[in-house]
Design an enzyme around this catalytic site. Structure first.
Site, PDB file in Angstrom:
ATOM      1  N   HIS A 140      -1.790  14.555  -8.893  1.00  0.00           N
ATOM      2  CA  HIS A 140      -1.875  14.127  -7.493  1.00  0.00           C
ATOM      3  C   HIS A 140      -2.374  12.683  -7.333  1.00  0.00           C
ATOM      4  CE1 HIS A 140      -3.870  14.609  -3.309  1.00  0.00           C
ATOM      5  NE2 HIS A 140      -2.640  14.159  -3.185  1.00  0.00           N
ATOM      6  N   GLU A 152      -5.854  12.928  -9.134  1.00  0.00           N
ATOM      7  CA  GLU A 152      -6.438  14.269  -9.285  1.00  0.00           C
ATOM      8  C   GLU A 152      -5.555  15.062 -10.234  1.00  0.00           C
ATOM      9  OE1 GLU A 152      -6.580  15.879  -5.246  1.00  0.00           O
ATOM     10  OE2 GLU A 152      -8.571  16.668  -5.595  1.00  0.00           O
TER      11      GLU A 152
HETATM   12  N1  CAA Z   1       1.515  -1.968  -3.422  1.00  0.00           N
HETATM   13  C1  CAA Z   1       0.835  -2.935  -4.061  1.00  0.00           C
HETATM   14  N2  CAA Z   1      -0.266  -3.517  -3.532  1.00  0.00           N
HETATM   15  C2  CAA Z   1      -0.657  -3.119  -2.293  1.00  0.00           C
HETATM   16  C3  CAA Z   1       0.019  -2.105  -1.572  1.00  0.00           C
HETATM   17  C4  CAA Z   1       1.159  -1.515  -2.201  1.00  0.00           C
HETATM   18  N3  CAA Z   1       1.852  -0.530  -1.608  1.00  0.00           N
HETATM   19  N4  CAA Z   1      -0.619  -1.915  -0.384  1.00  0.00           N
HETATM   20  C5  CAA Z   1      -1.667  -2.774  -0.366  1.00  0.00           C
HETATM   21  N5  CAA Z   1      -1.689  -3.492  -1.518  1.00  0.00           N
HETATM   22  C6  CAA Z   1      -2.709  -4.467  -1.932  1.00  0.00           C
HETATM   23  C7  CAA Z   1      -2.621  -5.749  -1.155  1.00  0.00           C
HETATM   24  O1  CAA Z   1      -1.688  -6.627  -1.737  1.00  0.00           O
HETATM   25  C8  CAA Z   1      -4.045  -6.282  -1.277  1.00  0.00           C
HETATM   26  O2  CAA Z   1      -4.209  -6.903  -2.519  1.00  0.00           O
HETATM   27  P1  CAA Z   1      -5.390  -8.001  -2.761  1.00  0.00           P
HETATM   28  O3  CAA Z   1      -6.685  -7.250  -2.785  1.00  0.00           O
HETATM   29  O4  CAA Z   1      -5.044  -8.601  -4.071  1.00  0.00           O
HETATM   30  O5  CAA Z   1      -5.300  -8.960  -1.613  1.00  0.00           O
HETATM   31  C9  CAA Z   1      -4.879  -5.013  -1.257  1.00  0.00           C
HETATM   32  O6  CAA Z   1      -3.993  -3.934  -1.624  1.00  0.00           O
HETATM   33  C10 CAA Z   1      -5.430  -4.747   0.110  1.00  0.00           C
HETATM   34  O7  CAA Z   1      -4.344  -4.708   1.044  1.00  0.00           O
HETATM   35  P2  CAA Z   1      -4.290  -5.504   2.400  1.00  0.00           P
HETATM   36  O8  CAA Z   1      -5.022  -6.805   2.279  1.00  0.00           O
HETATM   37  O9  CAA Z   1      -2.867  -5.521   2.872  1.00  0.00           O
HETATM   38  O10 CAA Z   1      -5.007  -4.578   3.458  1.00  0.00           O
HETATM   39  P3  CAA Z   1      -6.408  -3.911   3.433  1.00  0.00           P
HETATM   40  O11 CAA Z   1      -7.477  -4.743   2.829  1.00  0.00           O
HETATM   41  O12 CAA Z   1      -6.571  -3.446   4.831  1.00  0.00           O
HETATM   42  O13 CAA Z   1      -6.237  -2.622   2.470  1.00  0.00           O
HETATM   43  C11 CAA Z   1      -5.625  -0.408   1.992  1.00  0.00           C
HETATM   44  C12 CAA Z   1      -5.202  -1.712   2.639  1.00  0.00           C
HETATM   45  C13 CAA Z   1      -5.762  -0.593   0.494  1.00  0.00           C
HETATM   46  C14 CAA Z   1      -4.533   0.597   2.304  1.00  0.00           C
HETATM   47  C15 CAA Z   1      -7.036   0.003   2.575  1.00  0.00           C
HETATM   48  O14 CAA Z   1      -6.995  -0.004   3.981  1.00  0.00           O
HETATM   49  C16 CAA Z   1      -7.486   1.376   2.140  1.00  0.00           C
HETATM   50  O15 CAA Z   1      -8.019   1.549   1.050  1.00  0.00           O
HETATM   51  N6  CAA Z   1      -7.267   2.389   3.017  1.00  0.00           N
HETATM   52  C17 CAA Z   1      -7.623   3.770   2.714  1.00  0.00           C
HETATM   53  C18 CAA Z   1      -6.530   4.377   1.869  1.00  0.00           C
HETATM   54  C19 CAA Z   1      -6.839   5.792   1.541  1.00  0.00           C
HETATM   55  O16 CAA Z   1      -7.835   6.397   1.921  1.00  0.00           O
HETATM   56  N7  CAA Z   1      -5.912   6.405   0.808  1.00  0.00           N
HETATM   57  C20 CAA Z   1      -6.006   7.797   0.432  1.00  0.00           C
HETATM   58  C21 CAA Z   1      -5.212   8.571   1.407  1.00  0.00           C
HETATM   59  S1  CAA Z   1      -5.324  10.261   1.048  1.00  0.00           S
HETATM   60  C22 CAA Z   1      -4.143  10.512  -0.050  1.00  0.00           C
HETATM   61  O17 CAA Z   1      -3.344   9.700  -0.395  1.00  0.00           O
HETATM   62  C23 CAA Z   1      -4.109  11.893  -0.549  1.00  0.00           C
HETATM   63  C24 CAA Z   1      -3.214  12.798   0.159  1.00  0.00           C
HETATM   64  O18 CAA Z   1      -2.763  13.722  -0.502  1.00  0.00           O
HETATM   65  C25 CAA Z   1      -2.927  12.751   1.585  1.00  0.00           C
END
Ligand code: CAA
Length: 283
Positions: A140, A152
């Site tokens: 996961h 996970e």
């Molecule tokens: N691919 C590659 N890099 C990516 C990306 C992608 N799809 N999306 C974002 N990034 C990178 C960006 O390029 C950026 O890189 P740098 O640090 O080098 O600048 C970094 O990630 C941060 O992105 P942003 O600057 O665009 O935006 P941000 O600082 O707001 O971060 C985020 C975006 C990483 C999504 C952050 O908001 C975050 O961590 N959010 C929470 C995400 C979370 O909780 N995920 C788990 C969800 S639950 C799950 O997935 C399980 C399930 O089963 C439902």
């Protein structure tokens, strides 16, 4: 056992993210979906996300071209069978996943490890319908896959040690970190995360706060990178509802009752970012 060729079923946001990180870790990837449009947009997303990593100096440009060349998109599910490891990342509905496994089984190699990226469904139950419950487990990833550090790993009741070790080895080669979870509804991450999101929807439903104030409160008050409603839109409200239903049915406790407002949004087709509308309007 050596894993080199990986089959991924489903080219949505999870499937394309998994293909992205696998290809960058030098695995050969066969990426399958039922729609050519989904495959095309997956390749486009992977290119865009890798190009961003190149422009930020996180990966060299040659790594991107090598990785892209390692990904073979295909509409034929049978093509996924001749691999060492299959990761199913289709829609979070048990009937869909079972139908995929039923169709795939005759094409698998005897040694192929079969896994599911399910965020909540019983691994033991999915495994029991296959010919290889001992070589079946939960794999996961978190969204966005290229950014999130955790994977996970969930053992079904019959999963053997070699299968777990092989999947753990893949996580290490990805430079990610594995957390081991037992096979109970929604495992660890979503057992904790989804009730929080559901409670945020109740907080909105009961008028305790607006969308903006709920998200702001958790961002600035609890240091979450995204507010819970923004995160729900990001994950997909249909997925959030499906996971709450798994928790509610599987643990038979009213504390997991999905908020009626979440159900209403899903019934309206307001599924979050992917439909341009959820708790926020992205149009
Ligand atoms: N691919 C590659 N890099 C990516 C990306 C992608 N799809 N999306 C974002 N990034 C990178 C960006 O390029 C950026 O890189 P740098 O640090 O080098 O600048 C970094 O990630 C941060 O992105 P942003 O600057 O665009 O935006 P941000 O600082 O707001 O971060 C985020 C975006 C990483 C999504 C952050 O908001 C975050 O961590 N959010 C929470 C995400 C979370 O909780 N995920 C788990 C969800 S639950 C799950 O997935 C399980 C399930 O089963 C439902």
């Amino acid at each position: 056992m050596t894993i080199q060729k990986i089959g991924i079923i489903g080219a949505g946001q999870m499937g394309n993210g998994i293909a992205h990180v696998m290809a960058l870790a030098d695995y050969d990837v066969v990426l399958n979906d039922v729609s050519q449009q989904a495959l095309d947009s997956a390749i486009e997303s992977i290119e865009k996300n890798m190009a961003r990593q190149v422009s930020k100096g996180k990966i060299p440009a040659e790594a991107m071209s090598t990785a892209m060349a390692r990904i073979t998109p295909t509409l034929a599910l049978a093509d996924v069978g001749a691999t060492d490891l299959v990761i199913e990342a289709a829609t979070e509905r048990e009937t869909i996943k079972q139908a995929i496994f039923d169709e795939l089984l005759p094409h698998l190699l005897p040694h192929t490890i079969l896994t599911s990226n399910t965020s909540s469904i019983s691994i033991t139950r999915l495994a029991s319908r296959t010919d290889r419950p001992e070589r079946f487990m939960g794999f996961h990833f978190m969204n966005p896959v290229p950014v999130m550090q955790l994977v996970e790993l969930i053992r079904g009741i019959a999963t053997d040690k070699e299968t777990y070790a092989a999947c753990h080895g893949v996580v290490e080669r990805l430079n990610k970190t594995a957390a081991s979870a037992e096979d109970f509804p929604a495992f660890i991450v979503n057992r904790i995360l989804m009730p929080m999101i559901n409670e945020a929807v109740y907080t909105l439903y009961e008028g305790v706060g607006s969308v903006q104030s709920i998200d702001l409160s958790l961002k600035l008050g609890a240091n979450h990178p995204m507010g819970p409603l923004e995160l729900a839109d990001f994950i997909g409200l249909d997925t959030c509802l499906a996971i709450m239903n798994v928790l509610h049915d599987g643990l038979a406790d009213t504390k997991y009752r999905p908020c009626p407002l979440l159900t209403k949004y899903v019934e309206a087709g307001w599924l979050g970012r992917k439909t341009q509308r959820g708790f926020y309007d992205y149009r």
